[in-house]
Scaffold this active site. Sequence first.
Site, PDB file in Angstrom:
ATOM      1  N   GLN A 151     -12.046  -4.183  -3.490  1.00 49.91           N
ATOM      2  CA  GLN A 151     -11.633  -4.788  -2.150  1.00 49.91           C
ATOM      3  C   GLN A 151     -12.930  -4.977  -1.387  1.00 49.91           C
ATOM      4  OE1 GLN A 151      -8.386  -1.320  -1.924  1.00 49.91           O
ATOM      5  NE2 GLN A 151      -8.833  -2.069   0.076  1.00 49.91           N
TER       6      GLN A 151
ATOM      7  N   CYS B 104      -5.092   3.009   5.572  1.00 53.10           N
ATOM      8  CA  CYS B 104      -5.360   3.829   6.628  1.00 53.10           C
ATOM      9  C   CYS B 104      -7.028   3.705   6.657  1.00 53.10           C
ATOM     10  CB  CYS B 104      -5.346   5.097   5.807  1.00 53.10           C
ATOM     11  SG  CYS B 104      -6.112   6.524   6.591  1.00 53.10           S
TER      12      CYS B 104
ATOM     13  N   GLU C  91      -2.249  -1.330   8.923  1.00 55.77           N
ATOM     14  CA  GLU C  91      -1.941  -0.357   8.552  1.00 55.77           C
ATOM     15  C   GLU C  91      -1.021   0.704   9.658  1.00 55.77           C
ATOM     16  OE1 GLU C  91      -6.287   2.102   9.384  1.00 55.77           O
ATOM     17  OE2 GLU C  91      -5.827   0.647   7.674  1.00 55.77           O
TER      18      GLU C  91
END
Length: 796
Positions: A223, A371, A741
Site C-alpha cells: 500500500q 483504521c 474507514e
Amino acid sequence: MSQAVDEIKIGGLGASRKRVEDSRFIRGKGNYTDDITLPGMLHMEILRSPLAHARIKSIDASKAWDIPGVHLVLTGEMMATRNLAWMPTLSYDTQAVLATDKVRFQGQEVACVIADDPYIAKDACEAIDVDYEPLPVIVNPEQAVADGAPVIRDDKENQADNVIYDWEVGDGAGTDAAFAAADVISKLRLHYPRSHPSPIECCGSIADFNRATEKLTVYMTTQAPHIIRAAVALVAELPEHMIRIISPDIGGGFGNKVPVYPGYVCSILASILLERPVKWIEDKSGNLISTGFARDVYLDGEMALRQDGKILAVRMHTDADHGAFFSDAQPSKFKIGLMHSAFAAYDIPVAHLTARGMYTNKAPGGVAYRCSFRVTEAMFFQERMMQAAADDLGMDQAAFRRMNFVRDEDFPHRTPFGFLTDSGQYAKCLDVGLKAVGYVDFRKQQEEARARGRLLGLGISTMTEPLGAGNSREYDILGIKMFDSAELKVHMTGKAIVRTGARGQGQGHETTWAQIVAHELGIPAEDVVVEEGDTDTAPFGMGTYASRSTPVAGAAVAMVARKIRAKARRLAAHLLEVSEEDIEWELGRFYVRSAPDRGVTIQECAMAAYSNMPDGMEPGLENTAYYDPPNLTWPFAVYIVTVEVDPETGVWDVLNMVAVDDCGVRINPMIVEGQIMGGLTEAYAMSNMQFITFDADGNCVGANYMDYLLPTAWETPGFELHSEVVTPCPHHPIGAKGIGECAAVGGPAAFVNAVIDALSGTGVRNIDMPLLPDRVWEAITQRHDVSGAPPVRSDD
Ligand code: CDP
C-alpha cells in the site's frame, strides 16, 4: 449567458460516476502480483515455526538442498552473514527476518526454499529439520509483566522485561481534580480482540535483480511503494535510484499490506544471489497466522460525571499486546497511535491517557486495520463508555450524547488531548439518525416486547475521527514526514494523465482523482487517466492507509490542477490578445470579462501550450504539487442499530441499521456509499463472527475461514445510508474529508451497544467481541460480564 461545461455531465465533483477500474476487474483482467510471470522465474516458500516460543538448537537443511529443482535454501544463519537476519520495523524496533536464536511466535519465518516451482519448494521446506527447545509462552499483557515472566526479546540489549513503552498524554493532575469533584464515576473494562484484515489476496512479491543493469525491480503487494523503496535502500544498502517498486492491482489491503514482511526481504535477497526473478506468494494460513494482526488492546476507563449528565473528565489506561516485534506503522511521536483521539466529538474539559505496550508470543500486531493508527480501538472504547455512563446516570442514550457534543459554533475545537477538530454538525446528524430509526417508537416497542419475554436492544455510536495524516509538523513514519504529491500532465489534445504517490486497493482512486481534475479544469473525467503504484513514474507519496488519500493525495491533485489552470490562464490571455487581468474563468473555459462570448476552452489552451505559446513561456502543460495538509480532516458519523436477542440461545439478529455520515464534500457519492457499506459489513463481522485467538501454548485458534468468518451478502444485514448532512472541511481545497474507514471504526460499538442494551436489567456491562451466541448466552444466564481475552481454553 455562461458557456461553462456541465460539471456532473463531465464527471466532476458530485457525479456518481461508475468506477473505471471495474471494467478490468469484472472481466477478470486485473493484474495482481500472482498474475505476473517473468522469464526464468523461480518460486519461494517459507518454513514457519510450529511453536510460539522455543530456542532453536539446530537447523539441518541438507535434505532440502538435495531435492532436485531446489536452487537455494535460506536460513537465519545465512542471512546473518549478510547482516540481514534482522530488519528495522516501522516503529524503531527490530524484527527477525529468519529466526536465528529463538522463535517468538507460531508461524514465524524460520527458513525459505527457492525452487523451480512452488510445490518443490513446499516439499523441500518440509524436509528441513529444526530442533526446537520449547520455552514458556506468553499470550497476554498480564502474563507479560508477571513475576518471573521469560523475557521474549532477550536479543535486545537493555531489554530486561517485556514492556515496550510506557507512555502518557493529557493532564493527569487536572483529571484527578475533576474526578474528585464528580457526582458519579462510571467505569468500564474491555478487550478489543485481535483481528485480521484478511484481504482476499494474500501478500506476495516478485523480486527481479538484473546484474547487467544493477537494477532491482520488485512487484509487490504494498500500500506504500515509496516507503518500501526507501526501506529496501536502507536495509539492503542498495542505491535508491536503482530500486523500482511496482505495486500492481491489489486485492484488498486494509492495512495488512503496509508493513515490511520477511517474505519480501527473502525474495529480494534470493533474486540478488541467484540473479533470477523470485516469486513469493503467501498462502492463506500463512497470511492469517503471521502477517498484519490488528487491535488486541485492553482498555480500562473511568468517566467523571455531573448528575445532570455533563462529562467532567475521562481517564483511560490501555495495555496493548504487540506480539513479538513492535512493527506498527505509526507517527513516531505517538506510541499508541491516535488512541488519544478518543472522545474528540464531546466537549470534555480534561482527560488523561496512560498506555503500555507489551511483547508477547504472538505474531506482530498493531496493524491499523481499516483504521488511522488505533482510532478504531479509541472510538470503540469511547462509545462503549458513553453507553455505560448514560446507563449509570439513568439517562437517555441519545440525550446524553447530544448534551455533551461539541456544538456547531464551537469549531475549531481543541480536544483535551490536544487535537484540533475542524467542523461538524453533530446534533443534526444525530437527529437524522434517530428519526430514520424511529427512536421513540422503538423504545416503546422494546418495553412492550420485554413484558412478553422478548429482548430488543438499540445501540448508538457517534464519533468523529482524525483522517488524513499529516501535517508534517506532527506526523511522520520513521522520521519521513507525512505529506503527499500529485503530478498532472495535460497533453496537446486536452487529454491528461495524473499520477500520485497514493496506492488504491479497491477504493476507486482511478475514478475519483479524474473527477477532481474535471472539477478544477473542466476536462471531462473520461479524458483523464490515473496511474499509481510505480516508484519510477509516480511522484513521492506516503501511500494509502489511514483514509489519507482524499485528505492528502486528493488535495494534491486539486492543487496541481490549479497550477495548470494558472498557466492555462496566461495562454488564454495570449490567445485572446488581452491582459491576464481581463480574463475570467468558468468551468472548462476562459473568457474576456468585457466580452463573455470571446473565450477559449481549456483544450484550446492545452494545444497552445505545445503549438502557440507566447514568447518567453516555457512550453508544455504539466506540473507537480506537494501537499502538506494544515490539519487532519474530521468526518462525523452516527450509527444506530436495533437487534433482537434470543434468550434461549444467545443468537442475535439485526433488525435495522441506520448510518448517517458527514464526510464533507463527496467527490463520488456512489463510491462513498460503497465505502460505508464495506465498513459496516466489517464492523458487523467484527462484532458478530470473526473469532481468532490464542491458547495457552500460543497456538493461533481460529486461523481459518471456518472460524474467522468473512461475511457474505447472505449473512450481512441491510444498511440504510443517509447523506443529508454535509459540512465541508474548511482547510481541504475541495472541502472533502476522508471516509474510507469511518464505518469500520464507528460501527462495532453500535452493534455491541445494541446487544448490551437488550440485556439491560441483567447487570451485564460488557461482552467482549465477537459476541458469539455462547458468550451472549453465558451473560444472560450467569448475569455477568464475559471476557474474550486469551488464552482460550483448549476445549473452546
Ligand atoms: O485513503 P483511502 O483511499 O482508503 O480513503 P479515502 O480517502 O477516504 O477515500 C476512499 C474513496 O472514497 C476514494 O476513492 C475517494 O476519492 C472517495 N471519497 C469521495 O468520493 N469523497 C470523499 N469526501 C471522501 C472519499
